[in-house]
Design a protein around this motif. Structure first.
Motif, PDB file in Angstrom:
ATOM      1  N   GLY A 159      25.240 -15.845  52.907  1.00 15.15           N
ATOM      2  CA  GLY A 159      24.043 -17.311  51.669  1.00 15.15           C
ATOM      3  C   GLY A 159      23.162 -17.322  51.270  1.00 15.15           C
ATOM      4  O   GLY A 159      22.535 -15.516  50.352  1.00 15.15           O
ATOM      5  N   LYS A 160      22.362 -17.333  50.768  1.00 15.28           N
ATOM      6  CA  LYS A 160      21.162 -17.851  49.991  1.00 15.28           C
ATOM      7  C   LYS A 160      19.615 -16.808  50.224  1.00 15.28           C
ATOM      8  O   LYS A 160      19.543 -16.537  49.757  1.00 15.28           O
ATOM      9  N   HIS A 161      19.869 -16.870  51.142  1.00 12.85           N
ATOM     10  CA  HIS A 161      18.911 -16.148  52.964  1.00 12.85           C
ATOM     11  C   HIS A 161      18.882 -14.562  52.214  1.00 12.85           C
ATOM     12  O   HIS A 161      18.139 -14.202  52.554  1.00 12.85           O
ATOM     13  N   GLY A 162      19.942 -13.883  52.329  1.00 11.05           N
ATOM     14  CA  GLY A 162      20.585 -12.576  51.838  1.00 11.05           C
ATOM     15  C   GLY A 162      19.572 -11.748  52.883  1.00 11.05           C
ATOM     16  O   GLY A 162      18.709 -10.981  51.833  1.00 11.05           O
ATOM     17  N   LEU A 163      19.310 -11.650  53.968  1.00 12.57           N
ATOM     18  CA  LEU A 163      18.778 -10.693  54.550  1.00 12.57           C
ATOM     19  C   LEU A 163      19.011  -9.449  54.205  1.00 12.57           C
ATOM     20  O   LEU A 163      20.087  -9.168  55.138  1.00 12.57           O
ATOM     21  N   ASP A 164      18.224  -8.180  53.845  1.00 13.79           N
ATOM     22  CA  ASP A 164      19.099  -7.256  54.109  1.00 13.79           C
ATOM     23  C   ASP A 164      18.561  -6.313  55.396  1.00 13.79           C
ATOM     24  O   ASP A 164      17.621  -7.179  56.437  1.00 13.79           O
TER      25      ASP A 164
ATOM     26  N   PRO B  84      26.084 -11.804  66.168  1.00 20.59           N
ATOM     27  CA  PRO B  84      25.633 -12.435  66.509  1.00 20.59           C
ATOM     28  C   PRO B  84      24.776 -12.946  65.007  1.00 20.59           C
ATOM     29  O   PRO B  84      23.921 -14.211  65.534  1.00 20.59           O
ATOM     30  N   PHE B  85      24.439 -12.307  64.865  1.00 23.03           N
ATOM     31  CA  PHE B  85      23.476 -12.497  64.643  1.00 23.03           C
ATOM     32  C   PHE B  85      23.946 -12.726  62.171  1.00 23.03           C
ATOM     33  O   PHE B  85      23.121 -12.502  61.550  1.00 23.03           O
ATOM     34  N   LYS B  86      25.623 -13.599  62.435  1.00 22.00           N
ATOM     35  CA  LYS B  86      25.811 -13.868  61.517  1.00 22.00           C
ATOM     36  C   LYS B  86      25.307 -14.911  60.882  1.00 22.00           C
ATOM     37  O   LYS B  86      24.569 -15.249  59.264  1.00 22.00           O
ATOM     38  N   THR B  87      25.420 -16.155  61.708  1.00 19.61           N
ATOM     39  CA  THR B  87      24.229 -17.293  61.140  1.00 19.61           C
ATOM     40  C   THR B  87      22.913 -18.035  62.573  1.00 19.61           C
ATOM     41  O   THR B  87      22.966 -16.923  63.885  1.00 19.61           O
ATOM     42  N   ILE B  88      22.359 -18.775  61.863  1.00 22.18           N
ATOM     43  CA  ILE B  88      21.852 -19.353  62.928  1.00 22.18           C
ATOM     44  C   ILE B  88      22.039 -19.825  64.750  1.00 22.18           C
ATOM     45  O   ILE B  88      21.441 -19.086  65.469  1.00 22.18           O
ATOM     46  N   GLY B  89      22.875 -20.548  64.542  1.00 17.81           N
ATOM     47  CA  GLY B  89      23.723 -20.485  65.183  1.00 17.81           C
ATOM     48  C   GLY B  89      24.163 -19.503  66.464  1.00 17.81           C
ATOM     49  O   GLY B  89      24.500 -20.082  67.485  1.00 17.81           O
TER      50      GLY B  89
ATOM     51  N   ILE C 239      13.352 -19.014  65.451  1.00 10.18           N
ATOM     52  CA  ILE C 239      14.471 -18.655  64.014  1.00 10.18           C
ATOM     53  C   ILE C 239      13.380 -18.888  63.452  1.00 10.18           C
ATOM     54  O   ILE C 239      12.971 -18.095  62.044  1.00 10.18           O
ATOM     55  N   THR C 240      13.579 -20.075  62.691  1.00 10.47           N
ATOM     56  CA  THR C 240      13.049 -20.516  61.541  1.00 10.47           C
ATOM     57  C   THR C 240      11.472 -20.695  61.140  1.00 10.47           C
ATOM     58  O   THR C 240      11.442 -20.631  60.144  1.00 10.47           O
ATOM     59  N   ASP C 241      11.224 -20.364  62.159  1.00  9.49           N
ATOM     60  CA  ASP C 241       9.640 -20.166  62.120  1.00  9.49           C
ATOM     61  C   ASP C 241       9.137 -18.486  61.824  1.00  9.49           C
ATOM     62  O   ASP C 241       8.914 -18.651  60.632  1.00  9.49           O
ATOM     63  N   SER C 242      10.241 -17.650  62.282  1.00 12.28           N
ATOM     64  CA  SER C 242       9.964 -16.578  61.616  1.00 12.28           C
ATOM     65  C   SER C 242      10.515 -16.150  60.028  1.00 12.28           C
ATOM     66  O   SER C 242      10.250 -15.716  59.296  1.00 12.28           O
ATOM     67  N   LEU C 243      11.509 -16.645  60.045  1.00 14.90           N
ATOM     68  CA  LEU C 243      11.553 -16.568  58.628  1.00 14.90           C
ATOM     69  C   LEU C 243      11.218 -17.597  57.422  1.00 14.90           C
ATOM     70  O   LEU C 243      10.658 -17.326  57.210  1.00 14.90           O
TER      71      LEU C 243
END
Lengths: 94, 231
Positions: free
Chosen positions: A33-38, A75-80, A8-12
């Motif tokens: 958060g600050k990443h704020g995906l649309d 399930p897409f709310k947080t990385i966890g 996930i972090t690599d993809s981001l």
């Protein structure tokens, strides 16, 4: 779990959504958060994760299935939450 | 131009012609059909696949991803038809037509777009038919499935525009292939009479429109349908 976290972090990072030095944890929010995906960002992220999972685990999964879309807590709310969902999905797939 | 072009339904007819045409221009072409093929071309790779079988489709794309590192153009040519009065149409025929024409097209676009978005470039060509605008009697299910393909084309042109992918459709008139062999001559003559230009379509008429859609210059052309013959 660490492997999925890395995927996930690599993809981001590939999407230029976070820098390589940034510290993230399971509470890091994907939407707010600050990443704020649309919505398009989320689509791109999920595609990239699916492709990485296929390469690393040899499993062909569809993340945004009916189960994912119908859950009370996305399930897409947080990385966890995404890692937990993916773990469950991969376990079902075996 | 040298593009990586994936064409469905390449065992015969229009699909086989498109393989010949696009490989002859120096492109890498990948194709598929339900049955074995009896030809080979340089720079052509063939897969056996039922295009409505998700697992099989995913396998093809996995191999394309490894071997060709992506795809530039998808031509959703595979299609089946059945001419019959609606009151005599078996439900298995209905399902088979929708499976191939709609679900097959959707699966290939979904998987192709996943690869195309990495390069921020892609061209998708879907196949409609003049039976849609002409509302041809005896082709209710075939035309409905292709009308759905038009709807898919228009909606996906919007969903995929941010990835640099255009989605357009071509609607051929009757072309002398196996697809129309079961249609009575009288019906074909009546159909051609409804076109502005009254003749059968040729393979070149189809590749001409596809050439336009897949051109890099056509990056502002999406969500469009072009019917041949002035229908």
């Amino acid at each position: 779990m660490k492997r999925l976290n890395n995927i996930i972090t690599d993809s981001l990072k590939e999407m230029d959504i976070m820098s390589s030095s940034e510290i993230i944890d399971s509470e890091t929010e994907l939407f707010n958060g600050k990443h704020g995906l649309d919505s398009l960002g989320l689509v791109t992220l999920l595609i990239n994760i699916e492709q990485k999972i296929e390469t690393e685990y040899g499993a062909s999964i569809t993340i945004a299935d009916e189960k994912a879309m119908s859950q009370k807590n996305s399930p897409f709310k947080t990385i966890g939450s995404l890692v937990a969902f993916l773990e469950e999905k991969l376990a079902d797939d075996e | 131009m040298n593009k990586r072009i994936l064409i469905t339904g390449t065992s015969r007819g229009i699909g086989k012609y498109l393989v010949d045409y696009y490989t002859s221009l120096g492109n890498t072409v990948i194709g598929c059909s339900r049955n074995e093929i009896n030809y080979t071309f340089k720079n052509y790779e063939h897969f056996i696949c039922d295009i409505s079988d998700e697992k099989c489709v995913k396998k093809i794309f996995k191999k394309i991803s490894i071997t060709h590192k992506g795809i530039d153009v998808l031509i959703n040519n595979a299609g089946v038809s059945s001419m019959n009065h609606s009151l005599l149409t078996d439900i298995s025929t209905v399902r088979n037509i929708f499976d191939t024409n709609l679900i097959g097209s959707f699966l290939f676009i979904r998987e192709a777009a996943k690869l195309m978005q990495k390069n921020k470039f892609g061209r998708v060509i879907n196949f409609s038919t003049v039976a849609v605008p002409l509302s041809l009697e005896g082709e209710a299910i075939y035309a409905s499935s292709k009308a759905a393909v038009i709807s898919l084309t228009k909606t996906l042109s919007k969903e995929l525009s941010n990835f640099g992918i255009t989605v357009n459709a071509i609607g051929p008139t009757p072309v002398k292939t196996d697809l129309i062999k079961s249609i009575p001559q009288k019906k074909l003559d009546a159909l051609i009479n409804r076109q502005a230009i009254k003749r059968y379509g040729e393979f070149q008429d189809i590749s001409n429109v596809i050439d336009f859609f897949i051109s890099e210059k056509s990056d502002f052309i999406t969500g469009q349908e072009i019917y041949l013959g002035g229908v």
